[in-house]
Design a protein around this motif. Structure first.
Motif, PDB file in Angstrom:
ATOM      1  N   PHE A 249       0.845  -1.189   0.000  1.00 57.68           N
ATOM      2  CA  PHE A 249       0.000   0.000   0.000  1.00 57.68           C
ATOM      3  C   PHE A 249       0.877   1.235   0.000  1.00 57.68           C
ATOM      4  O   PHE A 249       2.093   1.173   0.197  1.00 57.68           O
ATOM      5  N   ALA A 250       0.242   2.387  -0.190  1.00 54.61           N
ATOM      6  CA  ALA A 250       0.950   3.674  -0.148  1.00 54.61           C
ATOM      7  C   ALA A 250       0.031   4.711   0.470  1.00 54.61           C
ATOM      8  O   ALA A 250      -1.181   4.702   0.232  1.00 54.61           O
ATOM      9  N   PHE A 251       0.600   5.600   1.267  1.00 57.80           N
ATOM     10  CA  PHE A 251      -0.154   6.725   1.805  1.00 57.80           C
ATOM     11  C   PHE A 251      -0.304   7.790   0.718  1.00 57.80           C
ATOM     12  O   PHE A 251       0.618   8.036  -0.066  1.00 57.80           O
ATOM     13  N   THR A 252      -1.475   8.416   0.677  1.00 59.81           N
ATOM     14  CA  THR A 252      -1.745   9.409  -0.363  1.00 59.81           C
ATOM     15  C   THR A 252      -1.162  10.770  -0.039  1.00 59.81           C
ATOM     16  O   THR A 252      -1.165  11.662  -0.886  1.00 59.81           O
ATOM     17  N   GLY A 253      -0.689  10.948   1.210  1.00 62.05           N
ATOM     18  CA  GLY A 253      -0.210  12.251   1.636  1.00 62.05           C
ATOM     19  C   GLY A 253      -1.293  13.090   2.273  1.00 62.05           C
ATOM     20  O   GLY A 253      -1.080  14.247   2.630  1.00 62.05           O
ATOM     21  N   ARG A 254      -2.468  12.497   2.430  1.00 61.31           N
ATOM     22  CA  ARG A 254      -3.606  13.165   3.051  1.00 61.31           C
ATOM     23  C   ARG A 254      -3.965  12.424   4.335  1.00 61.31           C
ATOM     24  O   ARG A 254      -4.844  11.573   4.368  1.00 61.31           O
ATOM     25  N   GLY A 255      -3.208  12.731   5.391  1.00 61.10           N
ATOM     26  CA  GLY A 255      -3.447  12.064   6.668  1.00 61.10           C
ATOM     27  C   GLY A 255      -3.118  10.589   6.593  1.00 61.10           C
ATOM     28  O   GLY A 255      -2.083  10.190   6.057  1.00 61.10           O
ATOM     29  N   ASN A 256      -4.024   9.771   7.122  1.00 65.25           N
ATOM     30  CA  ASN A 256      -3.808   8.323   7.163  1.00 65.25           C
ATOM     31  C   ASN A 256      -4.510   7.588   6.031  1.00 65.25           C
ATOM     32  O   ASN A 256      -4.667   6.363   6.088  1.00 65.25           O
ATOM     33  N   GLN A 257      -4.949   8.287   5.020  1.00 69.26           N
ATOM     34  CA  GLN A 257      -5.597   7.637   3.875  1.00 69.26           C
ATOM     35  C   GLN A 257      -4.563   6.877   3.049  1.00 69.26           C
ATOM     36  O   GLN A 257      -3.464   7.373   2.805  1.00 69.26           O
ATOM     37  N   VAL A 258      -4.932   5.669   2.624  1.00 77.10           N
ATOM     38  CA  VAL A 258      -4.021   4.863   1.816  1.00 77.10           C
ATOM     39  C   VAL A 258      -4.720   4.335   0.574  1.00 77.10           C
ATOM     40  O   VAL A 258      -5.947   4.242   0.512  1.00 77.10           O
ATOM     41  N   PRO A 265      -7.973 -10.966  -5.032  1.00 81.19           N
ATOM     42  CA  PRO A 265      -9.210 -10.409  -5.581  1.00 81.19           C
ATOM     43  C   PRO A 265      -9.033  -9.477  -6.776  1.00 81.19           C
ATOM     44  O   PRO A 265     -10.023  -9.019  -7.342  1.00 81.19           O
ATOM     45  N   ASN A 266      -7.790  -9.150  -7.152  1.00 82.01           N
ATOM     46  CA  ASN A 266      -7.539  -8.285  -8.309  1.00 82.01           C
ATOM     47  C   ASN A 266      -8.202  -6.922  -8.165  1.00 82.01           C
ATOM     48  O   ASN A 266      -8.959  -6.478  -9.043  1.00 82.01           O
ATOM     49  N   LYS A 267      -7.908  -6.228  -7.060  1.00 82.98           N
ATOM     50  CA  LYS A 267      -8.491  -4.916  -6.822  1.00 82.98           C
ATOM     51  C   LYS A 267      -7.439  -3.957  -6.271  1.00 82.98           C
ATOM     52  O   LYS A 267      -6.447  -4.378  -5.676  1.00 82.98           O
ATOM     53  N   VAL A 268      -7.708  -2.681  -6.463  1.00 85.48           N
ATOM     54  CA  VAL A 268      -7.029  -1.619  -5.740  1.00 85.48           C
ATOM     55  C   VAL A 268      -8.104  -0.831  -5.013  1.00 85.48           C
ATOM     56  O   VAL A 268      -9.125  -0.462  -5.609  1.00 85.48           O
ATOM     57  N   VAL A 269      -7.881  -0.613  -3.721  1.00 87.45           N
ATOM     58  CA  VAL A 269      -8.881   0.075  -2.905  1.00 87.45           C
ATOM     59  C   VAL A 269      -8.283   1.314  -2.265  1.00 87.45           C
ATOM     60  O   VAL A 269      -7.070   1.405  -2.052  1.00 87.45           O
ATOM     61  N   ARG A 270      -9.145   2.263  -1.976  1.00 90.22           N
ATOM     62  CA  ARG A 270      -8.786   3.406  -1.146  1.00 90.22           C
ATOM     63  C   ARG A 270      -9.342   3.149   0.250  1.00 90.22           C
ATOM     64  O   ARG A 270     -10.532   2.854   0.406  1.00 90.22           O
ATOM     65  N   ILE A 271      -8.485   3.240   1.255  1.00 90.03           N
ATOM     66  CA  ILE A 271      -8.903   3.033   2.642  1.00 90.03           C
ATOM     67  C   ILE A 271      -8.842   4.375   3.349  1.00 90.03           C
ATOM     68  O   ILE A 271      -7.787   4.997   3.458  1.00 90.03           O
ATOM     69  N   ARG A 272      -9.983   4.818   3.841  1.00 96.38           N
ATOM     70  CA  ARG A 272     -10.061   6.097   4.546  1.00 96.38           C
ATOM     71  C   ARG A 272      -9.619   5.922   6.000  1.00 96.38           C
ATOM     72  O   ARG A 272      -9.567   4.800   6.510  1.00 96.38           O
ATOM     73  N   PRO A 273      -9.311   7.021   6.688  1.00 93.22           N
ATOM     74  CA  PRO A 273      -8.872   6.919   8.082  1.00 93.22           C
ATOM     75  C   PRO A 273      -9.869   6.223   9.005  1.00 93.22           C
ATOM     76  O   PRO A 273      -9.462   5.669  10.027  1.00 93.22           O
ATOM     77  N   ASP A 274     -11.165   6.231   8.648  1.00 89.94           N
ATOM     78  CA  ASP A 274     -12.151   5.540   9.493  1.00 89.94           C
ATOM     79  C   ASP A 274     -12.255   4.054   9.189  1.00 89.94           C
ATOM     80  O   ASP A 274     -13.067   3.341   9.772  1.00 89.94           O
ATOM     81  N   GLY A 275     -11.414   3.549   8.264  1.00 88.62           N
ATOM     82  CA  GLY A 275     -11.374   2.130   7.957  1.00 88.62           C
ATOM     83  C   GLY A 275     -12.268   1.695   6.818  1.00 88.62           C
ATOM     84  O   GLY A 275     -12.195   0.535   6.388  1.00 88.62           O
TER      85      GLY A 275
END
Length: 325
Positions: A249-258, A265-275
């Motif tokens: 994973f990588a952090f987007t530079g916006r807090g704890n969002q990754v 599963p062949n996916k890329v997901v965005r995970i917000r700070p609230d999980g």
């Protein structure tokens, strides 16, 4: 055993992991690209030659240093798509057939320091080669820390302030730490949250805001482990769950969002700070077992190893639109 036979075995295991991923919660279900634009496959690699990109370290200009898992190589990919081999690690005498779980030797985690030095993990199932390797510009690769041959060193993260490296072992359920100068690794954390449930446990790793963040592929969790004084590990905290197959994973530079890769599963997901997680990309976009994600500004690179699909290991590039995070 031939490389194709080994990869067929691995494919069966990852197919099972993908099936588990189908049970992920609704917030991880396929969705529109949302904030991503200019989605395209920019580079294709040679699966038969072992060019299965496993992990990435970015240079300031967006050039990517990448481990090719099955080829035991480190390659450099320019922003324009030119690929050159930087180093090839020595092959184990037995071909790597005793590498735990996978049955083939592979290069995994990679980080890069400002002077161009690369640190790379190598899992071979043999005591003479498994461990942390250093590659300095103009020099041959050198192992600077041995790791257990019955483990699988996988994710690698660097704390640039303490000059400590953190190494995840996906089979032994351990995070090791060792200074960039090398030496004998110390078991930094063996918390139960790091263990596997039958395939691979603790996986990707990043240092961020006073903590080591790791994923657990089997358990589908993103964990935050505080780095205490004197480099002691705090108790892991689950930051997101229900994402079986969660790899690097990588952090987007916006807090704890990754932004994170889900391998089986062949996916890329965005995970917000609230999980909560939202799918940004899936197999319809060309993903083939994505292993790692890197961000250069608002440009997103996603590397796919094609472990299961065995068709098209590739690099997908996209742009993360400002104001849509």
């Amino acid at each position: 055993m031939s490389k194709r036979s080994i990869m067929t075995t691995l494919s069966a295991v990852l197919v099972a992991a993908a099936a588990l991923g189908a049970a992920a919660p609704a917030d991880a279900a396929p969705a529109a690209r949302g904030p991503l634009t200019d989605v395209r496959i920019s580079d294709h690699f040679d699966w038969d030659a072992g060019q299965m990109p496993e992990n990435v370290a970015l240079l300031p200009d967006g050039t990517a240093d990448v481990t090719f898992a099955g080829a035991h190589q480190v390659a450099q990919i320019s922003p324009h798509g030119a690929t050159r081999i930087l180093a090839t690690l020595p092959a184990p005498a037995d071909g790597g057939v005793n590498t735990p779980v996978l049955g083939f030797a592979l290069t995994t985690g990679i980080v890069r320091t400002g002077d161009g030095t690369l640190y790379v993990l190598y899992a071979t199932g043999t005591a003479d080669l498994t461990g942390l390797w250093r590659i300095r510009p103009g020099h041959a690769p050198r192992r600077i820390a041995a790791l257990p041959a019955d483990g699988l060193p996988n994710g690698l993260a660097l704390d640039p302030h303490s000059r400590q490296l953190y190494i995840t072992d996906s089979v032994l359920g351990t995070v090791w730490t060792v200074p960039t100068t090398g030496g004998t690794p110390t078991a930094w954390s063996t918390a139960p949250e790091l263990s596997s449930t039958g395939f691979l446990g603790v996986n990707g790793a990043k240092v961020h805001n006073g903590a080591l963040w790791v994923t657990n592929l089997d358990r589908g969790t993103l964990l935050r482990i505080p780095v205490r004084s004197r480099n002691r590990a705090g108790a892991p905290r689950v930051m997101a769950s229900g994402l079986v197959g969660l790899d690097d994973f990588a952090f987007t530079g916006r807090g704890n969002q990754v932004v994170a890769a889900l391998n089986g599963p062949n996916k890329v997901v965005r995970i917000r700070p609230d999980g909560t997680a939202t799918t940004l990309l899936d197999s319809s976009d060309g993903l083939q077992n994505p292993t790692s994600v890197a961000l250069h500004g608002d440009d997103v690179d996603v590397f796919s190893a094609a472990y299961t699909t065995k068709t098209d290991p590739n690099l997908l590039r996209a742009h993360l639109r400002a104001g849509r995070h």
